[in-house]
Enzyme design. Structure first.
Site, short mmCIF file in Angstrom:
data_model
loop_
_atom_site.label_atom_id
_atom_site.label_comp_id
_atom_site.label_asym_id
_atom_site.label_seq_id
_atom_site.Cartn_x
_atom_site.Cartn_y
_atom_site.Cartn_z
CB CYS A 172 -5.04 -41.14 12.17
SG CYS A 172 -5.57 -40.26 13.63
CG ASP A 211 -5.46 -36.01 12.26
OD1 ASP A 211 -6.22 -35.19 12.83
OD2 ASP A 211 -5.41 -37.21 12.57
CG ASN A 212 -8.98 -36.53 11.25
OD1 ASN A 212 -8.12 -37.42 11.20
ND2 ASN A 212 -9.60 -36.21 12.38
NE ARG A 255 -1.97 -38.69 12.09
CZ ARG A 255 -1.66 -37.84 13.06
NH1 ARG A 255 -0.40 -37.57 13.33
NH2 ARG A 255 -2.63 -37.24 13.74
CG HIS A 266 -7.19 -39.34 18.81
ND1 HIS A 266 -7.60 -40.32 19.68
CD2 HIS A 266 -7.36 -39.86 17.56
CE1 HIS A 266 -8.00 -41.38 18.98
NE2 HIS A 266 -7.87 -41.12 17.70
CE LYS A 309 -10.75 -39.81 13.67
NZ LYS A 309 -10.03 -40.12 14.93
CB SER A 312 -4.59 -43.60 17.86
OG SER A 312 -4.74 -43.14 16.54
CE LYS A 343 -2.45 -40.83 15.60
NZ LYS A 343 -3.88 -40.55 15.86
CG ASP A 394 -4.90 -37.22 16.22
OD1 ASP A 394 -5.91 -37.25 15.49
OD2 ASP A 394 -4.25 -38.23 16.52
CG ASP A 395 -9.27 -36.91 15.99
OD1 ASP A 395 -8.85 -37.12 14.83
OD2 ASP A 395 -9.60 -37.83 16.76
CG HIS A 410 -1.72 -43.93 13.27
ND1 HIS A 410 -3.00 -43.46 13.47
CD2 HIS A 410 -1.80 -45.29 13.36
CE1 HIS A 410 -3.81 -44.47 13.70
NE2 HIS A 410 -3.11 -45.60 13.63
#
Lengths: 473, 473
Positions: A83, A294-295, A87, A242, A315, A165, A140, A43-44, A142
């Site tokens: 996010c 994810d980004n 996803r 994240h 991001k 998150s 996660k 994540d991130d 989300h």
């Protein structure tokens, strides 16, 4: 060496082709030879945050090894720059704007959001389950925290994780105020009242995030050790790196890149444990593991965010740093080891894995993913020729081959970043100029025309799903 | 895995230790077991220009493989941020300001320069020759083009190459004007009247640069194939990817990164040929190959220059992008495969290789190099604790451990870059913040004090060599 490799790989391709044939003939019930799939989703995590993607301070020996043994993709994209839509795209193979999971009003889902991924959407888990796979989601989610939207209602047999998150459900008051500007050691996991679920039940609240990365990896290892002859699909989506950042004692202070590096190194350690479990269980020969993000990195958080390396921005933006993600595919006896600079997207995992599992791709809806099987197995050119860059529900940019046109551009959320509508779109050759420094729109009207026409065609056919992020309680 | 590695390596270390002992006892004449050394030195290659250092478009499979089999150094520094002083530092193990090869008047040597590396300096080639090594220099020299300063008068048995930069001896007139702003295909090798030497004789002028990279690599392979029992030292200094850029037909148009990428991929191909030659000749087990660069990318040349990845600025500056260079060590049965984030410098090659070759380090002068043998053989911590960043003959910055203080800073030559003298020096933790974005001088006066004292001590003891770059004819 390369020739040797390829002859080896054609051989492996034959083997796989054989059982794909067998499973076609004998149908899915008898299909026990389909490859297992594991998606490890950070994540991130930024493009430049892994050793093999050029980070000088963060040590990721297991991911580096994974890249040398498998495929390193240098032009692989997330489905969105934040996010929730990212996803949704990965699990459905569809641009999030089609499922209503990309919105003009809210970037992502929140603890007071009313909705989630609609039941009408078909997830990769549902597809593989139908093909006889055991399916598990860890980490996660989300895509909706209400029971009807949780993983176990979207094709996963089991779920263990935080449903959104890790910086949500913030406790108010002094303890929390401006936490991300404060020293990391003053930020406590108790400041975030996020629930930890098993199935649909809350088993811990606030979730203890200090060891959450370790617990997710260990849960994955436990799942792998429980597997028998049935093929499986494991979706492991880490809540970190994240913000807020948490690492277990074993990793705290370990990295020269600070707490952010500690967190990434703990994720890397978990990847090592997972690959070891596959080897010990004798499953490595028939499992494909994907590692991606994810980004891009959340840059406004300075060194509590990652780096996009040489890519521009991060991001939330549609610059390369926002959506191009560090991606590795691993499968010792299945994949053709290589560095792949052709285009790929998390959208393609749906189509590729459905194809490898010999299950049908839904025909009642538009699927944006393409089949990467031949790239993975034989190192052939990628069938993906374009990438659409959405910010929320709005298309900001599009890439065709090496060229990327920006129709609208804007900086990261929480940063100075005015929205600019470009009368003459910006044009970059992002293979030649990955940092998007030199606008060549004037020199290449024909390319701009080609991309503009593709975008026009895309928009004119686009059916937008009802916005699922707008309603709050 | 790591433990296994280390036990393996201790074993290798033992073997090496044994013959180091033997050679000590029986003296240098009988020393035929000392390892061979090959230094492959690229020109203006940036920190982010290799696949394994994060470049998404340039394919460097041979260098990537070299890093996986050997050591990848992520905090390794050139001795200076431009050609001449950087090369003087590497070959003497001394800061170029000591030998007069760093000047306040001229950045580098030019075709009308009167001097070169003084005869009084001792080069790594001279040291190894004394230890019974066969020595050869191939490629760019740039330490004086007059006979007395050429490689064959500085310890090398043979020399084949262009004695200075490939953009010198420019033919005037329209053909040449502003060549680096023009399309690459309008830039001809004939526009640069640089000589190609064998020994001290000009064998070609202008040197045909279209295939110069290939010819240098082939010359290296020929040299390797000529070797017998005598240990050897090969110094291969490519003229490229310094502008003007030239690639042979086989590589032109091959890379998605344009001509710059073609050039780097041709260098990578040459590295592959050299490693193959070592294997075929059965020398791989007893040869250490180093690949590095003389300084960072020449950014004012836009996409005709490289990228420093996440590092700040490039060639000519004392920011990390100017002097931190992508560095690999390879030696299948000698080195401990690892990613090394400890400090290292091209200055250290002198001391390290002299130690491994069991020849004495000169005691009549200050040598700035430290011995990296234990890092290479056993992955132990690096004995190098500091780095001095000179611009010309002036110290601009210094790094101690993870911290770097800038006393003076300035942009690249040919770019907007005013010289700024910092009353309160800038302070960065360049392990944590490799991009040098967050000045932490206010928060860490004690660290600033420590670095300032080290610099004061260094300066107060410094004996500057007579400026060898100032006199022109």
């Amino acid at each position: 060496m390369r020739n040797y490799l390829f002859s080896m790989l054609s051989f492996k391709f034959l083997i796989l082709a054989c059982f794909l044939f067998v499973t076609t003939v004998y149908g899915q019930e008898e299909d026990n030879n389909s490859p297992n799939f594991i998606i490890i989703f950070a994540d991130d995590l930024g493009y430049g945050d892994l050793g093999v993607f050029g980070n000088p301070s963060i040590k990721t020996p297991h991911l580096d090894k994974m890249s040398f043994e498998g495929q390193k993709w240098t032009n692989f994209y997330a489905a969105a720059s934040v996010c929730t839509p990212s996803r949704a795209g990965l699990l459905t193979g569809r641009l999030p704007v089609r499922s209503g999971m990309a919105s003009s009003t809210n970037r992502v889902l929140f603890p007071n959001s009313k909705n989630g991924l609609p039941a009408s959407e078909i997830t990769l888990a549902e597809q593989l389950k139908e093909a006889g796979y055991t399916t598990a989601a860890i980490g996660k989610w989300h895509l909706g925290h209400k029971e009807e939207f949780l993983p176990t209602n979207h094709g996963f047999d089991t779920y263990f994780g935080i449903p959104y998150s890790n910086d949500m459900d913030r406790l108010q008051g002094e303890a929390y105020k401006g936490y991300w500007k404060r020293p990391n050691d003053s930020i406590k996991t108790e400041h975030f009242n996020v629930p930890l679920l098993r199935g649909t039940e809350i088993v811990e609240r606030p979730a203890n995030q200090n060891n959450i990365t370790k617990r997710y990896s260990d849960e994955a290892v436990t799942f792998i050790n429980q597997q028998d002859e049935t093929p499986f699909f494991l979706y492991l989506a880490h809540n970190l790196p994240h913000i807020p950042l948490f690492a277990s004692e074993e990793f705290k202070g370990k990295s020269k890149r600070g707490l952010y590096g500690d967190v990434v190194e703990e994720i890397d350690n978990g990847v090592g444990k997972i690959l070891d479990a596959l080897k010990e269980k004798g499953l490595a020969e028939n499992t494909i593991v994907v590692f991606t993000s994810d980004n891009g990195p959340w840059l406004p958080f300075k060194n509590n965010g990652g780096t996009a390396g040489l890519l521009r921005a991060g991001k939330g933006t549609t610059w390369e740093g926002g959506m191009r993600v560090p991606t590795l595919f691993w499968g010792p006896s299945i994949l053709a080891p290589a560095v792949i600079s052709d285009l790929g997207s998390t959208l393609d995992l749906f189509t590729t894995f459905c194809t490898m599992a010999n299950t049908n791709i839904p025909t009642d809806r538009i699927i944006d993913g393409v089949d990467l099987t031949d790239v993975l197995l034989e190192g052939k050119p990628s069938p993906r020729k374009s990438v659409f860059y959405y910010r929320g529900s709005e298309l900001f940019a599009a890439r065709v081959g090496d060229y990327k046109a920006h129709f609208i551009s804007q900086g990261a959320y929480g940063e100075l970043g005015e929205r600019v509508q470009h009368d003459l779109p910006l044009l970059f050759n992002v293979a030649f100029d990955a940092s998007e420094r030199f606008d060549i729109a004037d020199a290449h009207p024909e390319i701009l025309k080609e991309i503009t026409e593709l975008v026009f065609k895309h928009k004119s056919k686009l059916v937008r799903g009802k916005d699922q992020l707008v309603e709050r309680e």
